[in-house]
Enzyme design. Structure first.
Site, short mmCIF file in Angstrom:
data_model
loop_
_atom_site.label_atom_id
_atom_site.label_comp_id
_atom_site.label_asym_id
_atom_site.label_seq_id
_atom_site.Cartn_x
_atom_site.Cartn_y
_atom_site.Cartn_z
N ILE A 155 33.74 -13.52 -11.86
CA ILE A 155 33.78 -12.60 -13.66
C ILE A 155 33.75 -13.39 -14.51
O ILE A 155 34.46 -14.50 -14.64
CB ILE A 155 34.30 -11.83 -13.22
CG1 ILE A 155 35.93 -11.54 -13.41
CG2 ILE A 155 33.67 -10.12 -12.24
CD1 ILE A 155 36.74 -10.35 -13.63
N ASP A 156 33.65 -13.51 -16.00
CA ASP A 156 32.85 -14.00 -16.83
C ASP A 156 34.70 -13.99 -17.42
O ASP A 156 35.34 -13.02 -17.33
CB ASP A 156 32.24 -13.66 -17.97
CG ASP A 156 31.15 -13.81 -17.59
OD1 ASP A 156 30.52 -14.42 -16.64
OD2 ASP A 156 30.20 -12.76 -18.22
N LYS A 157 35.22 -15.20 -18.04
CA LYS A 157 35.89 -15.28 -18.94
C LYS A 157 35.63 -14.63 -20.38
O LYS A 157 34.56 -14.61 -20.52
CB LYS A 157 36.66 -16.81 -19.57
CG LYS A 157 37.52 -16.72 -20.85
CD LYS A 157 37.47 -18.26 -22.07
CE LYS A 157 38.86 -17.99 -22.63
NZ LYS A 157 38.97 -19.22 -23.36
#
Length: 344
Positions: A155-157
C-alpha cells in the site's frame, strides 16, 4: 539487421537504450510499429505504440509517427528512462511494527501512513522491509530479482492499514496466487470530496501509468492501453462537502482507488497527487476556507486506510479475516467534518 541492448547516453544520461537496430537494404517496407512488433516479440502492440507516442522511439535521432516506414540505413532506437535501481542489500533497522497477528506462515501488520513499504527511489531506508529484516531475519523474497522479503502486496506511502507478510516460501507462493486470482478481500475507507449520486457503484476503467508523469496513474477510456481495474464503492456517510466511502478492490492496480475516485469526480481528501489537496466543494468564504485548511493540517496525506483484509491461510486452508480501527488522524478529521456540517 544489427540489433543490440546497451546503455545509451549519447544525448541524455537519464535514458536507457532498451533496443536498437539498423535497417538493412533488403528490408521489406512496412510501418514502424509493425517492424518493431516483429523484433520486440516480448512487447505488446500497445506497449510499442505507447513508446512511439511518448517519443521514446527515434529514427536517426528524430521523433517519427507509427506510420513512418523505415528506409534502408535508418537507425531505430528505443530509449526509455532508466529504471530505478533496487538495492543489492537490505539493511536491518530496529523500527517498531504494529503486529496484528502472527503464526509460522504469515504476519499481519497495521502500517503507519508515513511508512514506505519497500526501498526505492528517494526512500532507501526506514521502510517496512528494513523493519521486517531486523525483526524476522530471513524471509522469502520475490522471484523477479527484487529484494522484497515477505511482500506479496503493498500500500502507498500516505495510506495506512493492513498488510499480509509471507514468512515461508510456500506461504508466499500461495498468497501471491490468491492476489493474482483476485480471491482476497480488501476493504478501504476513504474520505472523498463531494457526494456521489448513487449510494453504491462500481468503477470499471482501465488504469496505466501516465505518459506525462510516471508517478501518476491514469484512466484510459479507449481501452487501448492500461490494465483492467475494478473498484466497488459504497457511501457510508454524507457530509455535504465530503463523503466517507468504503471501497472493495476486485483488482489491485497502483493507486487504483485514488485514480478511480478522481476519474468519477471525487478525489480523495488531501491527495496532492490527484488534486484533492485543495478546496473542491463548498464556498470560499473565509471561515470555511480556514476550516478546510485546518483539516489539511490534521491529515496532511490522502485520507485512505486499508481497513480489512481477508484471505485463505496457506497452511490451515481456512479463511482468515482481519479488521483495523481508523488511525487517529483520520478519525479526528471525520469528527471535525461531522461537527462542522451540523452547524452550517
Amino acid at each position: 539487421m544489427e540489433e543490440n541492448n546497451k546503455i545509451f547516453d549519447d544525448e541524455e544520461e537519464e535514458l536507457y537504450e532498451h533496443f536498437s537496430l539498423d535497417v538493412d537494404p533488403g528490408q521489406t517496407p512496412m510501418r514502424l510499429d509493425k517492424l518493431l512488433a516483429i523484433h520486440l516479440k516480448k512487447s505488446s502492440r500497445n506497449k510499442i505504440q505507447n513508446a512511439i507516442d511518448s517519443q521514446s522511439v527515434r529514427v536517426n535521432g528524430q521523433v517519427v509517427k507509427s506510420s513512418y516506414k523505415p528506409k534502408p540505413g535508418d537507425r531505430i532506437v528505443v530509449a526509455l528512462p532508466k529504471p530505478p535501481r533496487e538495492p543489492t542489500e537490505i539493511l536491518p533497522e530496529n523500527i517498531p511494527l504494529n503486529i496484528v497477528y502472527e503464526d509460522e506462515a504469515v504476519l499481519i501488520v497495521n502500517k503507519d501512513a508515513q511508512m514506505v513499504v519497500h526501498p526505492g527511489f528517494a526512500n532507501w531506508d526506514g521502510t517496512l522491509v528494513n523493519a521486517l529484516v531486523y525483526h524476522f531475519g530471513q524471509l522469502p523474497t520475490s522471484k523477479n530479482g527484487a529484494i522484497r522479503p515477505g511482500l506479496v502486496h503493498r500500500i502507498d506511502k500516505g495510506t495506512s492499514g493492513l498488510l499480509v507478510i509471507a514468512k515461508t516460501e510456500y506461504a508466499m507462493q500461495h498468497l501471491a496466487r490468491q492476489f493474482a486470482d483476485h480471491s482476497t478481500e480488501r476493504t478501504y475507507y476513504a474520505l472523498i470530496w463531494g457526494e456521489p449520486e448513487q449510494d453504491k457503484g462500481t468503477i470499471n476503467a482501465k488504469l496505466g501509468r501516465s505518459q506525462k508523469d510516471r508517478r501518476v496513474t491514469e484512466v484510459y477510456e479507449d481501452g487501448g492501453y492500461g490494465r483492467e481495474a475494478i473498484t466497488h464503492y459504497e457511501v457510508l456517510k454524507r457530509m455535504r462537502y465530503v463523503s466517507l466511502v468504503k471501497c472493495n478492490l476486485e483488482t489491485g492496480r497502483t493507486h487504483q482507488i485514488r485514480a478511480h475516485m478522481k476519474y468519477i469526480g471525487h478525489p480523495l481528501f488531501g491527495d496532492a497527487t490527484y488534486g484533492g489537496d485543495r478546496i473542491l466543494r463548498g464556498n470560499m468564504f473565509s471561515k470555511y476556507k480556514q476550516f478546510v485548511e485546518n483539516c489539511f493540517q490534521i491529515l496532511p496525506r490522502q485520507a485512505l486506510h486499508a481497513k480489512s483484509l481477508g484471505f485463505e491461510h496457506p497452511e490451515k486452508k481456512e479463511w482468515m479475516q482481519f479488521d483495523s480501527e481508523l488511525p487517529e488522524d483520520m478519525q479526528t478529521l471525520l469528527e471535525k467534518w461531522e461537527a462542522y456540517v451540523q452547524h452550517v
